[in-house]
Scaffold this motif. Structure first.
Motif, PDB file in Angstrom:
ATOM      1  N   ASP A  18       0.889  -0.914   0.099  1.00 10.14           N
ATOM      2  CA  ASP A  18       0.034   0.134  -0.071  1.00 10.14           C
ATOM      3  C   ASP A  18       0.684   1.252  -0.012  1.00 10.14           C
ATOM      4  O   ASP A  18       0.400   2.404  -0.489  1.00 10.14           O
ATOM      5  N   PHE A  19       2.188   1.065   0.753  1.00 11.78           N
ATOM      6  CA  PHE A  19       2.971   2.393   0.532  1.00 11.78           C
ATOM      7  C   PHE A  19       3.221   2.840  -0.709  1.00 11.78           C
ATOM      8  O   PHE A  19       3.090   4.111  -1.135  1.00 11.78           O
ATOM      9  N   ARG A 211      -3.272   4.850  11.847  1.00  9.10           N
ATOM     10  CA  ARG A 211      -2.788   3.593  12.426  1.00  9.10           C
ATOM     11  C   ARG A 211      -3.229   2.295  11.651  1.00  9.10           C
ATOM     12  O   ARG A 211      -2.290   1.347  11.608  1.00  9.10           O
ATOM     13  N   GLU A 212      -4.293   2.218  11.340  1.00 12.13           N
ATOM     14  CA  GLU A 212      -5.001   1.026  10.734  1.00 12.13           C
ATOM     15  C   GLU A 212      -4.324   0.900   9.368  1.00 12.13           C
ATOM     16  O   GLU A 212      -4.049  -0.172   8.677  1.00 12.13           O
ATOM     17  N   ARG A 213      -4.146   2.229   8.488  1.00  8.08           N
ATOM     18  CA  ARG A 213      -3.531   2.266   7.199  1.00  8.08           C
ATOM     19  C   ARG A 213      -2.227   2.720   7.055  1.00  8.08           C
ATOM     20  O   ARG A 213      -2.323   3.478   6.249  1.00  8.08           O
ATOM     21  N   ARG A 214      -1.240   2.373   7.842  1.00  5.42           N
ATOM     22  CA  ARG A 214      -0.230   3.268   8.135  1.00  5.42           C
ATOM     23  C   ARG A 214       0.637   3.041   6.783  1.00  5.42           C
ATOM     24  O   ARG A 214       1.264   3.947   6.388  1.00  5.42           O
ATOM     25  N   ALA A 215       0.861   1.791   6.218  1.00  8.21           N
ATOM     26  CA  ALA A 215       1.703   1.837   4.967  1.00  8.21           C
ATOM     27  C   ALA A 215       1.232   2.729   4.184  1.00  8.21           C
ATOM     28  O   ALA A 215       1.849   3.562   2.998  1.00  8.21           O
ATOM     29  N   LEU A 216      -0.307   2.707   3.576  1.00  9.90           N
ATOM     30  CA  LEU A 216      -0.773   3.499   2.771  1.00  9.90           C
ATOM     31  C   LEU A 216      -0.458   4.962   3.021  1.00  9.90           C
ATOM     32  O   LEU A 216      -0.219   5.851   2.308  1.00  9.90           O
ATOM     33  N   CYS A 217      -0.874   5.415   4.272  1.00 11.00           N
ATOM     34  CA  CYS A 217      -0.675   6.968   4.729  1.00 11.00           C
ATOM     35  C   CYS A 217       0.681   7.501   4.385  1.00 11.00           C
ATOM     36  O   CYS A 217       1.195   8.447   4.209  1.00 11.00           O
ATOM     37  N   MET A 218       1.667   6.343   5.071  1.00 13.65           N
ATOM     38  CA  MET A 218       3.078   6.849   5.124  1.00 13.65           C
ATOM     39  C   MET A 218       3.529   6.941   3.715  1.00 13.65           C
ATOM     40  O   MET A 218       4.371   7.774   3.362  1.00 13.65           O
ATOM     41  N   GLY A 219       3.076   6.238   2.557  1.00 10.99           N
ATOM     42  CA  GLY A 219       3.436   6.473   1.286  1.00 10.99           C
ATOM     43  C   GLY A 219       3.008   7.576   0.812  1.00 10.99           C
ATOM     44  O   GLY A 219       3.625   8.391  -0.113  1.00 10.99           O
ATOM     45  N   PHE A 220       1.755   8.058   0.981  1.00  7.00           N
ATOM     46  CA  PHE A 220       1.266   8.996   0.706  1.00  7.00           C
ATOM     47  C   PHE A 220       2.187  10.495   1.280  1.00  7.00           C
ATOM     48  O   PHE A 220       2.362  11.355   0.434  1.00  7.00           O
ATOM     49  N   GLY A 221       2.542  10.535   2.597  1.00  7.64           N
ATOM     50  CA  GLY A 221       2.986  11.461   3.273  1.00  7.64           C
ATOM     51  C   GLY A 221       4.518  11.534   2.703  1.00  7.64           C
ATOM     52  O   GLY A 221       4.822  12.594   2.516  1.00  7.64           O
TER      53      GLY A 221
END
Length: 279
Positions: A18-19, A211-221
């Motif tokens: 998801d990142f 917290r639950e979609r951390r890889a997705l959110c971290m990739g966006f950030g």
């Protein structure tokens, strides 16, 4: 033939890959900008203001950062001491520039953030409701207060990491790496929170998504963070981040990670009526 929806199709369950989909949201956002005349106009205005702010930040750091560092650490006379001093100066200036880029332009562009997010949702098929001047001012005030609160959270995290610079050797490098990771996560939360705040979700829901979609959110950030370092394109970082955050929000809605927004739920005193008008 109906145009393809810009809303990303997210995996129903969190996964490490998801990142890369989070990073890819920036490409979707850029593509959407050039498909919508309204988004292109708003983004161009944002880019012009952002460019002025970023150049001003760079000039201020160039002129005053050495003096600020020199006031707390006198430049050593030895060559290795000066090398360490300049390393700290460069690393701390880079972090300061990124932080400034995430503080000054959003404050200057507060009146344009909600219109950008609303125009993005209109492109996603959401009804584009017109706003009265009173509701526009109320939304702008709420958005500004929430932005200031989230910025305080950013500074708090950086303040907790700041003592790492006192550790000889690798302390400044550790501070730069950890501060960058914290800023990436904060960027994801900041730009996901913008459409969620507009739809009256509590910030606890934003934290849950981080917290639950951390890889997705971290990739966006991480994508937004890296965009800041690309000359010319970095002037578009804020409108692209707002559009990307709105697409992320719509994607999370589509997967069921987020329930219907509170502003779409019927109020307690608002009961449905039958065809004859009776409650």
């Amino acid at each position: 033939m109906r145009p393809v929806s810009p809303v990303p199709v997210l995996s129903p369950r969190p996964r490490l890959s998801d990142f890369f989909q989070g990073v890819g949201l920036l490409g979707r956002a850029f593509g959407l900008v050039f498909r919508s005349r309204r988004l292109l106009l708003l983004s161009t205005v944002c880019a012009a203001i952002t460019a002025i702010a970023l150049v001003a930040l760079g000039v201020l750091l160039y002129r005053y950062a050495p003096g600020v560092l020199g006031s707390v650490w006198t430049q050593p006379e030895s060559w290795y001491g000066r090398a360490g001093w300049y390393t700290v100066l460069i690393l701390s200036s880079l972090v300061a520039w990124v932080v400034g880029a995430n503080v000054v332009p959003p404050l200057l562009l507060t009146p344009l953030q909600d219109p950008l997010s609303e125009a993005t949702e209109a492109e996603c098929g959401e009804a584009d409701a017109s706003m009265s001047p009173a509701s526009f001012l109320r939304g702008m005030t709420t958005g500004l207060l929430h932005t200031l609160a989230r910025m305080a959270l950013l500074f708090l995290g950086l303040l907790l990491l700041l003592p790492l610079n006192l550790v000889p050797g690798l302390g400044s490098i550790a501070f730069t790496v950890l501060a960058s990771l914290w800023t990436m996560l904060w960027m994801a939360g900041e730009h996901l929170a913008a459409p969620m705040t507009r739809h009256l979700y509590p910030f606890s829901q934003v934290r849950r998504m981080l917290r639950e979609r951390r890889a997705l959110c971290m990739g966006f950030g991480a994508g937004v963070y890296l965009l800041l370092w690309v000359p010319i394109l970095n002037t578009f970082f804020l409108p692209v981040a707002i559009i990307g955050g709105t697409l992320l929000y719509r994607g999370l809605r589509a997967t069921g990670d987020l329930s219907a927004p509170p502003d779409a739920l019927p109020t307690p005193g608002k009961l449905s009526r039958g065809p004859d008008g009776a409650k």
